[in-house]
Design a protein around this motif. Structure first.
Motif, PDB file in Angstrom:
ATOM      1  N   ILE A 141       0.847  -1.202   0.000  1.00  6.46           N
ATOM      2  CA  ILE A 141       0.000   0.000   0.000  1.00  6.46           C
ATOM      3  C   ILE A 141       0.881   1.250   0.000  1.00  6.46           C
ATOM      4  O   ILE A 141       0.670   2.172  -0.787  1.00  6.46           O
ATOM      5  N   GLU A 142       1.897   1.225   0.849  1.00  8.97           N
ATOM      6  CA  GLU A 142       2.790   2.394   0.950  1.00  8.97           C
ATOM      7  C   GLU A 142       3.603   2.578  -0.335  1.00  8.97           C
ATOM      8  O   GLU A 142       3.699   3.683  -0.876  1.00  8.97           O
ATOM      9  N   ASP A 143       4.167   1.466  -0.827  1.00  5.03           N
ATOM     10  CA  ASP A 143       5.001   1.530  -2.042  1.00  5.03           C
ATOM     11  C   ASP A 143       4.239   2.110  -3.230  1.00  5.03           C
ATOM     12  O   ASP A 143       4.822   2.759  -4.094  1.00  5.03           O
ATOM     13  N   HIS A 144       2.943   1.827  -3.285  1.00  7.01           N
ATOM     14  CA  HIS A 144       2.150   2.314  -4.413  1.00  7.01           C
ATOM     15  C   HIS A 144       1.423   3.625  -4.075  1.00  7.01           C
ATOM     16  O   HIS A 144       0.431   3.972  -4.718  1.00  7.01           O
ATOM     17  N   GLY A 145       1.909   4.314  -3.056  1.00  7.96           N
ATOM     18  CA  GLY A 145       1.389   5.661  -2.776  1.00  7.96           C
ATOM     19  C   GLY A 145       0.054   5.686  -2.064  1.00  7.96           C
ATOM     20  O   GLY A 145      -0.768   6.566  -2.316  1.00  7.96           O
ATOM     21  N   GLY A 146      -0.189   4.723  -1.202  1.00  9.04           N
ATOM     22  CA  GLY A 146      -1.409   4.763  -0.386  1.00  9.04           C
ATOM     23  C   GLY A 146      -2.491   3.802  -0.851  1.00  9.04           C
ATOM     24  O   GLY A 146      -3.438   3.512  -0.128  1.00  9.04           O
ATOM     25  N   GLN A 147      -2.356   3.315  -2.081  1.00  4.89           N
ATOM     26  CA  GLN A 147      -3.346   2.370  -2.610  1.00  4.89           C
ATOM     27  C   GLN A 147      -2.628   1.380  -3.501  1.00  4.89           C
ATOM     28  O   GLN A 147      -1.796   1.766  -4.324  1.00  4.89           O
ATOM     29  N   THR A 148      -2.975   0.116  -3.349  1.00  5.24           N
ATOM     30  CA  THR A 148      -2.317  -0.893  -4.184  1.00  5.24           C
ATOM     31  C   THR A 148      -3.356  -1.780  -4.858  1.00  5.24           C
ATOM     32  O   THR A 148      -4.552  -1.605  -4.660  1.00  5.24           O
ATOM     33  N   LEU A 149      -2.864  -2.701  -5.672  1.00  7.29           N
ATOM     34  CA  LEU A 149      -3.748  -3.615  -6.400  1.00  7.29           C
ATOM     35  C   LEU A 149      -3.622  -5.017  -5.852  1.00  7.29           C
ATOM     36  O   LEU A 149      -2.538  -5.440  -5.451  1.00  7.29           O
ATOM     37  N   LEU A 150      -4.717  -5.767  -5.875  1.00  6.10           N
ATOM     38  CA  LEU A 150      -4.661  -7.200  -5.666  1.00  6.10           C
ATOM     39  C   LEU A 150      -5.122  -7.807  -6.980  1.00  6.10           C
ATOM     40  O   LEU A 150      -6.194  -7.485  -7.492  1.00  6.10           O
TER      41      LEU A 150
END
Lengths: 280, 280
Positions: free
Chosen positions: A21-30
């Motif tokens: 989540i952090e690496d992708h700027g607060g939102q990530t993908l599953l």
């Protein structure tokens, strides 16, 4: 004798999620569908940045042509016929190729709201855990069943992601909650029984690139979820490149993508096939 | 008691192949890799015109992440560990979803030049036949072994496609034949023992889109094959959209495409994944 170890395992798993989540700027993908269960494709998308994968039994039914199903809607009808042993093999294969870093949560028969009594033994949780799963991806529709499932999952170091649905959904993919305040109430209950990640089903599952805009009520329900719990939140069902921005704007932590990606992969295969056929 | 039936079955299968060749104007494609073993993708390419499919044990090893292999080169080293039962399941799944029309030839452990003594029982041929295979895709390197294999395959109504390789090939994928006259000689022997389709390996297997031009000697060897036998001929190994025209110009009936298509499918999955990651 291994409760402490398994708590550590689960803590490491959740760290993978928060890091993504952090690496992708607060939102990530599953990423699910073909990217979750075909080791070739799972590896490919991990190489391009995907950090969360989700093999599940209906997608495997589709991948394997079980009973000849050719849509995810139909696959949901016979998903319970895919064995847990098969899902363990799928998980091990994906884990083998993507390495330890990606977070893998797995849908197994018995973990969804099944139409026949699928028994989950403790040995099954153990098998999934040693096969390389970080967690179980579940779609139970009853809090008591979910609580039992969470307890045994945690014993074997597995996280549990569970979902909230709408009473009128085509497929029963979660605990029912209609209005935003119902969502908040149910989400709190789920967090209280130890669910590690809580998702909201949009009701648009398997619509792929055809899925339209996100209705206001879905935004409001999603907002209720996100603003109520401390655990990572997910949005699942019919999310595509057209409407993903609207989902992001709700602040949800994890966007689940399946059919939209499957559709593009199939389209690419078809394009190349046609290209080869037509070169003379 | 069923020899006549099985000859009819094999005749029907060969009619599918000749019809595909005619429908595509004298030359057709045989699609393998992910299009041969993932029922979702097999169905997709059949819908766009592909009429010949080839599931095989090394590609399934890759698809399932068996022992963590991540390339077809490595998959060849452990392919014999994929069970015939698994290949029967794959075949049945693909057949289930694509229907009766496409021709499906299947690579099974024991059908290639294996490094351990993989036993093929009559029951195995029976199982493959009832699972929906039209034929066996083989890579034997010895005429006597091939003859035995052809005999039992025919008994169970299965066609056999077999290949000619070069003595210096990285993988042993066929009966060795160096110069064009050797190819003609070996092809004639293969036809004499009843092989239903004869292919030439280019020696460029798994190079995908990176495979370069087709060397003159390959053209000459392919020409020797095509001009010698009456059965349908195939070219396999490193064929991509850049060099396929040169292969077509040799008059070969069937172009085998695997890695080039897999590469494009993986690229498509990666592009969509990146797109989703970057939409904010």
């Amino acid at each position: 004798m291994f409760n402490g170890d398994m708590e550590q395992k689960r803590t490491r798993a959740m760290k993978k999620v928060w890091d993504a989540i952090e690496d992708h700027g607060g939102q990530t993908l599953l990423s699910t569908g073909i990217t979750g269960d075909d080791a070739r494709i799972a590896k490919a998308v991990v190489e391009s940045g995907i950090k969360l994968l989700e093999p599940n039994h209906p997608a495997v039914a589709l991948a394997r042509g079980h009973k000849g199903v050719t849509s995810m809607h139909d696959a949901e009808m016979i998903r319970h016929e895919i064995s847990l042993q098969e899902m363990a093999k799928v998980t091990k294969g994906v884990r083998n190729t993507v390495g330890e870093e990606p977070f893998i949560t797995v849908g197994v028969p018995g973990g969804f709201t099944e139409v026949i009594p699928v028994v989950l033994e403790e040995a099954d949780f153990h098998l999934m855990s040693v096969s390389g799963a970080d967690g179980l991806h579940t779609h139970k529709s009853n809090l008591h069943d979910l609580e039992e499932l969470v307890k045994v999952s945690h014993k074997y170091g597995l996280t549990v992601d569970a979902y909230i649905g709408h009473p009128s959904d085509l497929h029963t993919f979660g605990l029912p909650a209609e209005m935003p305040e119902d969502v908040a109430h149910v989400a709190r209950q789920m967090e209280d029984v130890g669910v590690d990640m809580i998702g909201l089903m949009t009701g648009m599952s398997y619509e792929g690139v055809a899925a339209g805009d996100i209705p206001n009520i879905v935004k409001e329900r999603l907002h209720a979820l996100v603003s109520t719990v401390k655990v990572p939140t997910l949005a699942e069902g019919g999310i595509n490149t057209e409407n993903v921005k609207a989902f992001r704007d709700t602040g949800v932590h994890i966007i689940v993508v399946g059919t939209a990606l499957d559709d593009e992969v199939k389209r690419a295969a078809q394009q190349v096939a046609k290209q080869f056929i037509h070169i003379k």
